[in-house]
Scaffold this motif. Structure first.
Motif, PDB file in Angstrom:
ATOM      1  N   LEU A 116       0.840  -1.215   0.000  1.00 10.33           N
ATOM      2  CA  LEU A 116       0.000   0.000   0.000  1.00 10.33           C
ATOM      3  C   LEU A 116       0.870   1.258   0.000  1.00 10.33           C
ATOM      4  O   LEU A 116       0.587   2.212  -0.733  1.00 10.33           O
ATOM      5  N   ALA A 117       1.931   1.251   0.811  1.00  3.86           N
ATOM      6  CA  ALA A 117       2.802   2.438   0.876  1.00  3.86           C
ATOM      7  C   ALA A 117       3.403   2.731  -0.502  1.00  3.86           C
ATOM      8  O   ALA A 117       3.453   3.882  -0.942  1.00  3.86           O
ATOM      9  N   VAL A 118       3.834   1.670  -1.201  1.00  6.95           N
ATOM     10  CA  VAL A 118       4.425   1.858  -2.535  1.00  6.95           C
ATOM     11  C   VAL A 118       3.347   2.352  -3.511  1.00  6.95           C
ATOM     12  O   VAL A 118       3.563   3.304  -4.274  1.00  6.95           O
ATOM     13  N   ALA A 119       2.186   1.711  -3.485  1.00  3.71           N
ATOM     14  CA  ALA A 119       1.116   2.080  -4.427  1.00  3.71           C
ATOM     15  C   ALA A 119       0.698   3.538  -4.231  1.00  3.71           C
ATOM     16  O   ALA A 119       0.522   4.283  -5.205  1.00  3.71           O
ATOM     17  N   LEU A 120       0.555   3.959  -2.970  1.00  2.45           N
ATOM     18  CA  LEU A 120       0.135   5.342  -2.699  1.00  2.45           C
ATOM     19  C   LEU A 120       1.209   6.333  -3.136  1.00  2.45           C
ATOM     20  O   LEU A 120       0.908   7.375  -3.735  1.00  2.45           O
ATOM     21  N   ALA A 121       2.472   5.999  -2.860  1.00  2.00           N
ATOM     22  CA  ALA A 121       3.567   6.901  -3.253  1.00  2.00           C
ATOM     23  C   ALA A 121       3.575   7.066  -4.781  1.00  2.00           C
ATOM     24  O   ALA A 121       3.731   8.177  -5.291  1.00  2.00           O
ATOM     25  N   GLN A 122       3.377   5.950  -5.486  1.00  2.00           N
ATOM     26  CA  GLN A 122       3.358   6.023  -6.962  1.00  2.00           C
ATOM     27  C   GLN A 122       2.188   6.854  -7.474  1.00  2.00           C
ATOM     28  O   GLN A 122       2.255   7.470  -8.521  1.00  2.00           O
ATOM     29  N   ALA A 123       1.070   6.785  -6.727  1.00  7.39           N
ATOM     30  CA  ALA A 123      -0.132   7.514  -7.162  1.00  7.39           C
ATOM     31  C   ALA A 123      -0.095   8.972  -6.722  1.00  7.39           C
ATOM     32  O   ALA A 123      -1.082   9.694  -6.886  1.00  7.39           O
ATOM     33  N   GLY A 124       1.019   9.384  -6.118  1.00  2.62           N
ATOM     34  CA  GLY A 124       1.148  10.779  -5.700  1.00  2.62           C
ATOM     35  C   GLY A 124       0.407  11.097  -4.416  1.00  2.62           C
ATOM     36  O   GLY A 124       0.066  12.245  -4.161  1.00  2.62           O
TER      37      GLY A 124
ATOM     38  N   ARG B 294       3.278  -3.497 -11.812  1.00  2.49           N
ATOM     39  CA  ARG B 294       2.922  -2.070 -11.884  1.00  2.49           C
ATOM     40  C   ARG B 294       3.515  -1.303 -10.699  1.00  2.49           C
ATOM     41  O   ARG B 294       3.742  -0.102 -10.783  1.00  2.49           O
ATOM     42  N   LEU B 295       3.748  -1.998  -9.585  1.00  4.41           N
ATOM     43  CA  LEU B 295       4.355  -1.325  -8.427  1.00  4.41           C
ATOM     44  C   LEU B 295       5.878  -1.237  -8.575  1.00  4.41           C
ATOM     45  O   LEU B 295       6.561  -0.715  -7.686  1.00  4.41           O
TER      46      LEU B 295
ATOM     47  N   VAL C  81       6.734 -17.204  -4.302  1.00  6.62           N
ATOM     48  CA  VAL C  81       7.775 -16.297  -3.798  1.00  6.62           C
ATOM     49  C   VAL C  81       7.849 -16.400  -2.273  1.00  6.62           C
ATOM     50  O   VAL C  81       6.865 -16.748  -1.615  1.00  6.62           O
ATOM     51  N   ALA C  82       9.018 -16.065  -1.722  1.00  3.09           N
ATOM     52  CA  ALA C  82       9.152 -16.018  -0.262  1.00  3.09           C
ATOM     53  C   ALA C  82       8.599 -14.681   0.225  1.00  3.09           C
ATOM     54  O   ALA C  82       8.928 -13.630  -0.346  1.00  3.09           O
ATOM     55  N   ALA C  83       7.765 -14.715   1.277  1.00  7.76           N
ATOM     56  CA  ALA C  83       7.198 -13.466   1.819  1.00  7.76           C
ATOM     57  C   ALA C  83       8.324 -12.513   2.208  1.00  7.76           C
ATOM     58  O   ALA C  83       8.223 -11.300   2.004  1.00  7.76           O
ATOM     59  N   SER C  84       9.437 -13.050   2.735  1.00  5.16           N
ATOM     60  CA  SER C  84      10.548 -12.199   3.178  1.00  5.16           C
ATOM     61  C   SER C  84      11.163 -11.453   1.984  1.00  5.16           C
ATOM     62  O   SER C  84      11.485 -10.270   2.090  1.00  5.16           O
ATOM     63  N   SER C  85      11.311 -12.126   0.838  1.00 11.83           N
ATOM     64  CA  SER C  85      11.946 -11.428  -0.296  1.00 11.83           C
ATOM     65  C   SER C  85      10.975 -10.426  -0.919  1.00 11.83           C
ATOM     66  O   SER C  85      11.374  -9.391  -1.458  1.00 11.83           O
ATOM     67  N   LEU C  86       9.688 -10.715  -0.820  1.00 14.28           N
ATOM     68  CA  LEU C  86       8.675  -9.766  -1.299  1.00 14.28           C
ATOM     69  C   LEU C  86       8.737  -8.461  -0.486  1.00 14.28           C
ATOM     70  O   LEU C  86       8.769  -7.359  -1.049  1.00 14.28           O
ATOM     71  N   VAL C  87       8.787  -8.603   0.853  1.00 11.87           N
ATOM     72  CA  VAL C  87       8.836  -7.410   1.709  1.00 11.87           C
ATOM     73  C   VAL C  87      10.143  -6.643   1.473  1.00 11.87           C
ATOM     74  O   VAL C  87      10.145  -5.405   1.411  1.00 11.87           O
ATOM     75  N   ALA C  88      11.245  -7.383   1.282  1.00 10.48           N
ATOM     76  CA  ALA C  88      12.534  -6.714   1.047  1.00 10.48           C
ATOM     77  C   ALA C  88      12.483  -5.914  -0.261  1.00 10.48           C
ATOM     78  O   ALA C  88      12.968  -4.776  -0.327  1.00 10.48           O
ATOM     79  N   ALA C  89      11.881  -6.490  -1.304  1.00  9.20           N
ATOM     80  CA  ALA C  89      11.792  -5.784  -2.593  1.00  9.20           C
ATOM     81  C   ALA C  89      10.910  -4.538  -2.450  1.00  9.20           C
ATOM     82  O   ALA C  89      11.218  -3.473  -3.007  1.00  9.20           O
ATOM     83  N   LEU C  90       9.799  -4.671  -1.709  1.00  9.95           N
ATOM     84  CA  LEU C  90       8.913  -3.513  -1.503  1.00  9.95           C
ATOM     85  C   LEU C  90       9.638  -2.428  -0.701  1.00  9.95           C
ATOM     86  O   LEU C  90       9.473  -1.230  -0.970  1.00  9.95           O
ATOM     87  N   ALA C  91      10.476  -2.837   0.273  1.00 11.55           N
ATOM     88  CA  ALA C  91      11.210  -1.851   1.082  1.00 11.55           C
ATOM     89  C   ALA C  91      12.209  -1.092   0.208  1.00 11.55           C
ATOM     90  O   ALA C  91      12.348   0.134   0.337  1.00 11.55           O
ATOM     91  N   ARG C  92      12.871  -1.807  -0.709  1.00 11.89           N
ATOM     92  CA  ARG C  92      13.820  -1.126  -1.610  1.00 11.89           C
ATOM     93  C   ARG C  92      13.089  -0.127  -2.512  1.00 11.89           C
ATOM     94  O   ARG C  92      13.546   0.975  -2.760  1.00 11.89           O
ATOM     95  N   ARG C  93      11.922  -0.553  -2.995  1.00 11.61           N
ATOM     96  CA  ARG C  93      11.138   0.323  -3.878  1.00 11.61           C
ATOM     97  C   ARG C  93      10.662   1.566  -3.115  1.00 11.61           C
ATOM     98  O   ARG C  93      10.711   2.677  -3.632  1.00 11.61           O
ATOM     99  N   LEU C  94      10.220   1.363  -1.886  1.00 12.21           N
ATOM    100  CA  LEU C  94       9.740   2.483  -1.071  1.00 12.21           C
ATOM    101  C   LEU C  94      10.879   3.465  -0.835  1.00 12.21           C
ATOM    102  O   LEU C  94      10.700   4.688  -0.920  1.00 12.21           O
TER     103      LEU C  94
ATOM    104  N   TRP D 205      -4.817  -2.348  -4.303  1.00 11.41           N
ATOM    105  CA  TRP D 205      -5.015  -1.712  -5.610  1.00 11.41           C
ATOM    106  C   TRP D 205      -6.333  -0.936  -5.621  1.00 11.41           C
ATOM    107  O   TRP D 205      -6.413   0.205  -6.080  1.00 11.41           O
ATOM    108  N   GLY D 206      -7.368  -1.563  -5.060  1.00  2.83           N
ATOM    109  CA  GLY D 206      -8.699  -0.931  -5.029  1.00  2.83           C
ATOM    110  C   GLY D 206      -8.680   0.348  -4.210  1.00  2.83           C
ATOM    111  O   GLY D 206      -9.256   1.374  -4.625  1.00  2.83           O
ATOM    112  N   LEU D 207      -8.026   0.324  -3.054  1.00  4.05           N
ATOM    113  CA  LEU D 207      -7.997   1.519  -2.201  1.00  4.05           C
ATOM    114  C   LEU D 207      -7.212   2.636  -2.887  1.00  4.05           C
ATOM    115  O   LEU D 207      -7.627   3.803  -2.880  1.00  4.05           O
ATOM    116  N   THR D 208      -6.101   2.270  -3.506  1.00  2.85           N
ATOM    117  CA  THR D 208      -5.281   3.285  -4.180  1.00  2.85           C
ATOM    118  C   THR D 208      -6.068   3.930  -5.317  1.00  2.85           C
ATOM    119  O   THR D 208      -6.053   5.163  -5.479  1.00  2.85           O
ATOM    120  N   GLU D 209      -6.779   3.101  -6.087  1.00  5.50           N
ATOM    121  CA  GLU D 209      -7.581   3.656  -7.189  1.00  5.50           C
ATOM    122  C   GLU D 209      -8.657   4.601  -6.661  1.00  5.50           C
ATOM    123  O   GLU D 209      -8.893   5.664  -7.224  1.00  5.50           O
TER     124      GLU D 209
END
Ligand SMILES: Cc1cc2nc3c(=O)[nH]c(=O)nc-3n(C[C@H](O)[C@H](O)[C@H](O)COP(=O)(O)OP(=O)(O)OC[C@H]3O[C@@H](n4cnc5c(N)ncnc54)[C@H](O)[C@@H]3O)c2cc1C
Length: 384
Positions: free
Chosen positions: A18-26, A59-60, A101-114, A298-302
Motif C-alpha cells: 500500500l505504501a508503494v502504491a500510494l507513493a506512486q499515485a502521488g 505495476r508497483l 515467492v518467499a514473503a521475506s523477499s517480497l517485503v525486502a523488494a517492496l522496502a527497496r522500492r519504497l 489496488w482498489g484503495l489506491t484507485e
C-alpha cells in the motif's frame, strides 16, 4: 503532534504494498511497524501469487526484483479417493498460472522500492490506541520520546483481526495447523504444483526454486508430533500423504501456523480502513490471502487517486465507495476458501465419492474448469 494525510499501521507485505502504491499515485503516506527492521526477514511463509498479483506487483515496480518460480500446471486430487483435475497455463494463454515467492523477499523488494520513492518505515513503533474524531485520528504509540501521530485516514494492515472487536466475525476455527517447510524432490518438479486433499486437511506442494514449498495442514492436536519428528520420519509422513507422484528426498526445518477464518463485517470505519489479514484472515488453502490483500491495496489506491490531491482521504463517501467496490471479491474469496475446506474435510464415503466425481467432472467440463482457473488467477474478475 506529528501530522500525516494517511498513516499505514503494519509493514508486512500488505502495508508495504500500500505504501508503494500510494507513493506512486502521488498520495504519500507514513508507515509504522511494531517490529525491528530485520524482523520481516524471519517470515518463513512462502506465497503462491496469482497471475493477477504478478501484474499488480509489476505495476508497483517490484516484480523484476523478486525471485519467483512459475507454476505451469496445478494438479488437484484427494487422498484415498478417485478423481483429479489438471489446470495448465497454456490453456489460458498465460505464461504461468501463478508464481511462488518467499514473503521475506517480497517485503525486502517492496522496502527497496519504497526507499527509491523517498519513503521509509518507522520501525519499533507499536500503535497502542486510535481515537477517531471528526477531522482526523489521534494515534498513540509505544515509541519513547516521540509525539503522538495524527492522520486524516488510518490504514490498518496489522495482520490480524482482533477477536475482541465486536465488528469482527470468527466464522470458523478449523482446529487445524499449517506445518510449513521446503522439501527437495528427487527429480525436477517441472513447475507442477500439487493440491491434495487428505483426511487430515489439504496438503500443498508448490514449486519453489529447485524445491517444493510445503504447506501440510493437520489437526491442531497432531502438529506437535509432526514438528517433533526427525527429518526422515517427517519425510515418510509427507510422502504417505502426497502418494507416489512425487518422490521427496530431504526437508528443511518446519514452522507452524494455527488456521481460522475471521473477518470484519465491513473493512471500513470512521477514518479507518482495514486491509489484508487485518480485514480477513483466511485458511491458506488455494493461496487466496495475500492475493486478495493486493487487490484490496489496488482498489484503495484507485479510490483515493480518483479524488483530488487535496480532498480528504478519510471522507465517508470515499471509504464507502471503496468498501462497495471490494464487496464481491471479499465475499467470493471468503466463501470459496471456506467451502473448499468444508467440502474436502467431510470423510463420509458418500462425500468422498461425490468429491471424486466433482474433480473428474471439473476436468471434463471446460467452462466450469475455466471459472475455477480464472478465480485462482484473477479473483473477482473470474465473474463475467
Ligand atoms: C501457512 C500459510 C501459507 C500461506 N500461503 C499463502 C499463499 O500461498 N498465497 C497467499 O496469497 N496468501 C497466503 N497466505 C496468507 C498470507 O501469508 C497473508 O495474507 C499475508 O502474509 C498477510 O500479510 P499482512 O501484511 O496483511 O500481515 P502480516 O504479514 O502479519 O504483517 C502485519 C505487520 O503489522 C505489524 N503490526 C502488528 N500490530 C501492530 C501494531 N499495533 N502497531 C504497529 N505495527 C503492527 C507486524 O509487526 C507486521 O509486520 C498464507 C498464510 C499462511 C499462514
Amino acid at each position: 503532534m506529528q501530522h500525516s494525510d494517511i498513516l499505514i499501521v503494519g509493514a508486512g507485505p500488505t502495508g508495504m504494498a500500500l505504501a508503494v502504491a500510494l507513493a506512486q499515485a502521488g498520495r504519500p503516506s507514513r508507515i509504522v511497524d511494531a517490529r525491528t527492521a530485520n524482523a520481516a526477514q524471519g517470515d518463513k511463509r512462502i506465497l503462491a501469487l496469482s497471475h493477477g498479483s504478478q501484474q499488480i506487483l509489476d505495476r508497483l515496480g517490484v516484480w523484476r526484483d523478486i525471485e519467483a518460480t512459475p507454476i505451469r500446471t496445478i494438479h488437484v486430487s484427494q487422498q484415498g479417493g478417485f478423481g483429479r483435475t489438471l489446470l495448465h497455463a497454456a490453456d489460458y494463454g498465460v505464461p504461468a498460472l501463478g508464481y511462488v515467492v518467499a514473503a521475506s523477499s517480497l517485503v525486502a523488494a517492496l522496502a527497496r522500492r519504497l526507499d527509491a520513492l523517498g519513503a521509509t518505515v518507522d520501525h519499533e513503533c507499536e500503535v497502542t490506541n486510535l481515537a477517531a474524531g471528526a477531522a482526523d485520528v489521534l494515534v498513540s504509540h509505544s515509541k519513547a520520546d516521540a509525539a503522538p501521530l495524527c492522520a486524516r485516514l488510518v490504514a490498518l494492515a496489522e495482520g490480524t483481526v482482533s477477536a475482541e472487536d465486536d465488528r469482527a466475525v470468527t466464522a470458523r476455527d478449523y482446529r487445524q495447523h499449517a506445518v510449513i517447510c521446503t522439501a527437495r524432490p528427487a527429480a525436477p518438479h517441472g513447475g507442477i504444483a500439487y493440491e491434495r486433499f487428505t483426511p487430515h486437511g489439504p496438503l500443498a506442494l508448490l514449486p519453489f526454486g529447485p524445491d517444493y514449498a510445503v504447506v501440510f495442514t493437520v489437526p491442531a492436536d497432531a502438529s506437535d508430533a509432526l514438528l517433533g519428528l526427525d527429518e526422515s520420519a517427517f519425510l515418510a509422513e509427507l510422502q504417505r500423504s502426497i502418494g507416489s507422484r512425487v518422490r521427496l528426498i530431504s526437508a528443511s526445518t518446519r514452522a507452524r501456523y494455527p488456521l481460522l477464518l475471521r473477518y470484519r463485517r465491513e473493512p471500513v470505519g470512521r477514518r479507518t480502513v482495514w486491509l489484508g489479514n487485518a480485514a480477513q484472515t483466511l485458511h491458506p488453502v488455494a493461496g487466496q490471502g495475500f492475493n486478495l490483500a493486493l487487490r484490496d491495496v489496488w482498489g484503495l489506491t484507485e479510490t483515493l487517486a480518483s479524488a483530488g490531491p487535496d480532498d480528504d482521504p478519510g471522507a465517508v463517501t470515499l471509504l464507502e465507495r471503496y468498501a462497495r467496490a471490494r464487496r464481491l471479491d471479499r465475499i467470493g474469496a471468503i466463501g470459496f476458501t471456506d467451502t473448499l475446506i468444508r467440502v474436502f474435510s467431510n470423510e463420509q464415503g458418500l462425500w468422498r465419492a461425490a468429491r471424486g466425481g466433482g474433480l473428474t467432472f471439473l476436468d471434463l467440463l471446460p467452462p466450469l474448469k475455466h471459472f475455477v482457473a480464472k478465480r485462482m488467477m484473477f479473483g473477482a474478475r473470474a465473474w463475467p
